[in-house]
Design a protein around this motif. Structure first.
Motif, PDB file in Angstrom:
ATOM      1  N   LYS A 121     -15.275  -3.361  -3.551  1.00 17.69           N
ATOM      2  CA  LYS A 121     -13.824  -3.516  -3.507  1.00 17.69           C
ATOM      3  C   LYS A 121     -13.136  -2.152  -3.426  1.00 17.69           C
ATOM      4  O   LYS A 121     -12.189  -1.959  -2.646  1.00 17.69           O
ATOM      5  N   LYS A 122     -13.637  -1.193  -4.226  1.00 19.22           N
ATOM      6  CA  LYS A 122     -13.054   0.142  -4.215  1.00 19.22           C
ATOM      7  C   LYS A 122     -13.260   0.822  -2.868  1.00 19.22           C
ATOM      8  O   LYS A 122     -12.345   1.448  -2.313  1.00 19.22           O
ATOM      9  N   GLU A 123     -14.485   0.685  -2.313  1.00 20.30           N
ATOM     10  CA  GLU A 123     -14.765   1.283  -1.008  1.00 20.30           C
ATOM     11  C   GLU A 123     -13.889   0.668   0.072  1.00 20.30           C
ATOM     12  O   GLU A 123     -13.417   1.368   0.982  1.00 20.30           O
ATOM     13  N   LYS A 124     -13.665  -0.649  -0.016  1.00 20.53           N
ATOM     14  CA  LYS A 124     -12.833  -1.316   0.973  1.00 20.53           C
ATOM     15  C   LYS A 124     -11.392  -0.814   0.899  1.00 20.53           C
ATOM     16  O   LYS A 124     -10.739  -0.570   1.931  1.00 20.53           O
ATOM     17  N   GLU A 125     -10.885  -0.648  -0.338  1.00 22.08           N
ATOM     18  CA  GLU A 125      -9.519  -0.161  -0.498  1.00 22.08           C
ATOM     19  C   GLU A 125      -9.387   1.259   0.043  1.00 22.08           C
ATOM     20  O   GLU A 125      -8.394   1.592   0.713  1.00 22.08           O
ATOM     21  N   GLU A 126     -10.399   2.113  -0.252  1.00 20.40           N
ATOM     22  CA  GLU A 126     -10.352   3.479   0.259  1.00 20.40           C
ATOM     23  C   GLU A 126     -10.418   3.505   1.781  1.00 20.40           C
ATOM     24  O   GLU A 126      -9.730   4.288   2.442  1.00 20.40           O
ATOM     25  N   GLN A 127     -11.245   2.627   2.358  1.00 22.17           N
ATOM     26  CA  GLN A 127     -11.356   2.579   3.813  1.00 22.17           C
ATOM     27  C   GLN A 127     -10.053   2.111   4.447  1.00 22.17           C
ATOM     28  O   GLN A 127      -9.604   2.665   5.466  1.00 22.17           O
ATOM     29  N   GLU A 128      -9.429   1.091   3.849  1.00 19.93           N
ATOM     30  CA  GLU A 128      -8.156   0.606   4.376  1.00 19.93           C
ATOM     31  C   GLU A 128      -7.084   1.685   4.285  1.00 19.93           C
ATOM     32  O   GLU A 128      -6.262   1.851   5.206  1.00 19.93           O
ATOM     33  N   ALA A 129      -7.101   2.436   3.164  1.00 23.84           N
ATOM     34  CA  ALA A 129      -6.104   3.515   3.017  1.00 23.84           C
ATOM     35  C   ALA A 129      -6.327   4.603   4.053  1.00 23.84           C
ATOM     36  O   ALA A 129      -5.365   5.148   4.643  1.00 23.84           O
ATOM     37  N   GLU A 130      -7.602   4.948   4.296  1.00 21.56           N
ATOM     38  CA  GLU A 130      -7.916   5.971   5.291  1.00 21.56           C
ATOM     39  C   GLU A 130      -7.510   5.514   6.697  1.00 21.56           C
ATOM     40  O   GLU A 130      -6.954   6.289   7.485  1.00 21.56           O
ATOM     41  N   GLU A 131      -7.795   4.236   7.008  1.00 24.99           N
ATOM     42  CA  GLU A 131      -7.406   3.718   8.318  1.00 24.99           C
ATOM     43  C   GLU A 131      -5.891   3.709   8.485  1.00 24.99           C
ATOM     44  O   GLU A 131      -5.376   4.015   9.567  1.00 24.99           O
ATOM     45  N   ALA A 132      -5.187   3.345   7.414  1.00 21.38           N
ATOM     46  CA  ALA A 132      -3.717   3.349   7.482  1.00 21.38           C
ATOM     47  C   ALA A 132      -3.190   4.763   7.695  1.00 21.38           C
ATOM     48  O   ALA A 132      -2.238   4.992   8.459  1.00 21.38           O
ATOM     49  N   ARG A 133      -3.826   5.757   7.014  1.00 25.09           N
ATOM     50  CA  ARG A 133      -3.388   7.131   7.181  1.00 25.09           C
ATOM     51  C   ARG A 133      -3.604   7.617   8.613  1.00 25.09           C
ATOM     52  O   ARG A 133      -2.724   8.234   9.219  1.00 25.09           O
ATOM     53  N   LYS A 134      -4.811   7.315   9.168  1.00 27.70           N
ATOM     54  CA  LYS A 134      -5.089   7.732  10.542  1.00 27.70           C
ATOM     55  C   LYS A 134      -4.165   7.042  11.532  1.00 27.70           C
ATOM     56  O   LYS A 134      -3.706   7.658  12.508  1.00 27.70           O
ATOM     57  N   GLU A 135      -3.895   5.757  11.293  1.00 28.03           N
ATOM     58  CA  GLU A 135      -2.992   5.018  12.188  1.00 28.03           C
ATOM     59  C   GLU A 135      -1.585   5.611  12.152  1.00 28.03           C
ATOM     60  O   GLU A 135      -0.912   5.741  13.183  1.00 28.03           O
ATOM     61  N   ALA A 136      -1.156   6.021  10.940  1.00 27.67           N
ATOM     62  CA  ALA A 136       0.176   6.637  10.822  1.00 27.67           C
ATOM     63  C   ALA A 136       0.212   7.965  11.569  1.00 27.67           C
ATOM     64  O   ALA A 136       1.214   8.301  12.233  1.00 27.67           O
ATOM     65  N   GLU A 137      -0.877   8.745  11.465  1.00 24.60           N
ATOM     66  CA  GLU A 137      -0.923  10.021  12.184  1.00 24.60           C
ATOM     67  C   GLU A 137      -0.898   9.806  13.691  1.00 24.60           C
ATOM     68  O   GLU A 137      -0.206  10.536  14.412  1.00 24.60           O
ATOM     69  N   GLU A 138      -1.642   8.809  14.182  1.00 26.48           N
ATOM     70  CA  GLU A 138      -1.630   8.519  15.614  1.00 26.48           C
ATOM     71  C   GLU A 138      -0.259   8.072  16.074  1.00 26.48           C
ATOM     72  O   GLU A 138       0.225   8.464  17.146  1.00 26.48           O
ATOM     73  N   ASP A 139       0.395   7.231  15.244  1.00 28.22           N
ATOM     74  CA  ASP A 139       1.746   6.771  15.601  1.00 28.22           C
ATOM     75  C   ASP A 139       2.714   7.941  15.647  1.00 28.22           C
ATOM     76  O   ASP A 139       3.593   8.026  16.530  1.00 28.22           O
ATOM     77  N   ALA A 140       2.562   8.864  14.696  1.00 26.98           N
ATOM     78  CA  ALA A 140       3.453  10.033  14.675  1.00 26.98           C
ATOM     79  C   ALA A 140       3.246  10.895  15.911  1.00 26.98           C
ATOM     80  O   ALA A 140       4.200  11.429  16.488  1.00 26.98           O
ATOM     81  N   LYS A 141       1.974  11.023  16.354  1.00 22.59           N
ATOM     82  CA  LYS A 141       1.705  11.800  17.559  1.00 22.59           C
ATOM     83  C   LYS A 141       2.317  11.135  18.780  1.00 22.59           C
ATOM     84  O   LYS A 141       2.883  11.791  19.655  1.00 22.59           O
TER      85      LYS A 141
END
Length: 353
Positions: A121-141
């Motif tokens: 569960k913890k790994e899944k939450e960390e992975q989702e947070a990382e994916e959200a961060r990368k998606e936000a960076e791509e959107d910003a670019k």
């Protein structure tokens, strides 16, 4: 003797043949390995006492499931037997309080499962947070300064296309007259015919059949017991069984087909204890044709033959009776003209005069 009280475990060593008889006389229960009474083993110098309700679960380092398997493991480990009945090697036995073991193992398994779930569960939450961060960076670019104009992009001219390697291969034709393929040397990979296509399994043992004819086959070939389960195939047929083990980089190992009479293909099974042995359980087909059974196939066939012979005899008798009546009728028909002539000349002509 070592007594691990917390787990209800008792370990002893048996040194004499008489101890085996005493041991199996005290065993019983559903599995045949539960002590149904208190057990005392050893001699005057070393006397071991084990309370009832404990279960024999280990012979040496091998786990046992039934009394027959326990006897086999003891016989394998004790070595030669002296004139006084003493074993060449003492055999270590471990008795467990099965209820305590199941409770401890169940609790441990529950804790491990709970920790694994929390970790996932913890790994899944960390992975989702990382994916959200990368998606936000791509959107910003992509968004940039929120301008409606597309961002500037650099168009890279691709490198010059490499020459087609097929042009030098005589098997390919590009324009011009076609070439005869037989004239060009063929690249073939030929198999070494001096090597066999498969190897036989030689390290195996067939157990003694029980009263129903069921038996087990034990294979201890290292290449078999260490093979990947996906590479092991056991095929049960109506009257035989066959084992095939694929070995990477070598010829497959094969046992069979081994003829063994009628086989119940659905109830027969096999399992591999990694690194130890492969066990094949062959269950004979229960067709109601066992020896001594009144429905024995031979007896059934004999009964059918007797019924057919009896029916034929009755049919022949009826035919003979029918033939007798026919002969009588034919005889009467043949003498009717004689009787009619006799009556006419003696009675009919006199009345006419």
């Amino acid at each position: 003797m070592v007594d691990a009280s917390d787990m209800g475990t008792v370990c002893i060593r048996i040194k004499y043949k008489r101890d085996i008889d005493t041991l199996f006389d005290a065993l019983g229960g559903e599995s045949g390995l539960e002590l149904v009474k208190d057990l005392t083993l050893g001699d005057a110098d070393t006397m071991d006492l084990i309370d009832a309700q404990k279960t024999l679960m280990l012979v040496g380092k091998e786990a046992v499931d039934n009394a027959e398997q326990a006897r086999e493991e003891i016989a394998k480990q004790h070595g030669l037997i002296g004139e006084n009945g003493r074993f060449q090697k003492s055999v270590k036995l471990a008795f467990f309080n099965s209820a305590a073991v199941r409770s401890s193992v169940g609790s441990l398994a529950h804790n491990i499962k709970q920790k694994d779930e929390e970790k996932k569960k913890k790994e899944k939450e960390e992975q989702e947070a990382e994916e959200a961060r990368k998606e936000a960076e791509e959107d910003a670019k992509d968004i940039g300064n929120l301008s409606y104009y597309p961002s500037k992009r650099d168009w890279v001219v691709p490198d010059t296309i490499q020459p087609d390697a097929r042009l030098e291969d005589e098997r390919y034709v590009a324009g011009g007259s076609p070439k005869c393929l037989e004239a060009s040397p063929a690249n073939k990979i030929s198999r070494d015919k001096t090597r066999p296509e498969w190897r036989p399994i030689t390290k195996y043992m067939v157990g003694e059949a029980d009263k129903l004819g069921n038996f087990k086959v034990y294979i201890e070939d290292p290449e078999v017991v260490n093979a990947d389960k996906d590479n092991v195939k056991v095929e049960f047929r109506s009257q035989s069984y066959k084992v095939r083990v694929e070995v990477p980089g070598a010829e497959p190992l094969i046992l069979g087909p081994v003829d063994c009479g009628q086989v119940d293909m659905r109830r027969s099974s096999w399992k591999v204890s990694a690194g130890k042995r492969m066990t094949i359980s062959v269950v004979k087909a229960d067709n109601g044709y066992r020896a001594g059974d009144p429905t024995n196939m031979a007896e059934m066939m004999a009964a059918k033959d007797r019924e057919a012979a009896k029916a034929k005899e009755e049919k022949d008798k009826q035919g003979e009776q029918g033939g007798g009546y026919g002969q009588v009728l034919m005889s009467l028909v043949s003498i009717l003209p004689v009787l009619a002539s006799f009556w006419y000349f003696n009675y009919g002509s006199g009345s006419g005069r």
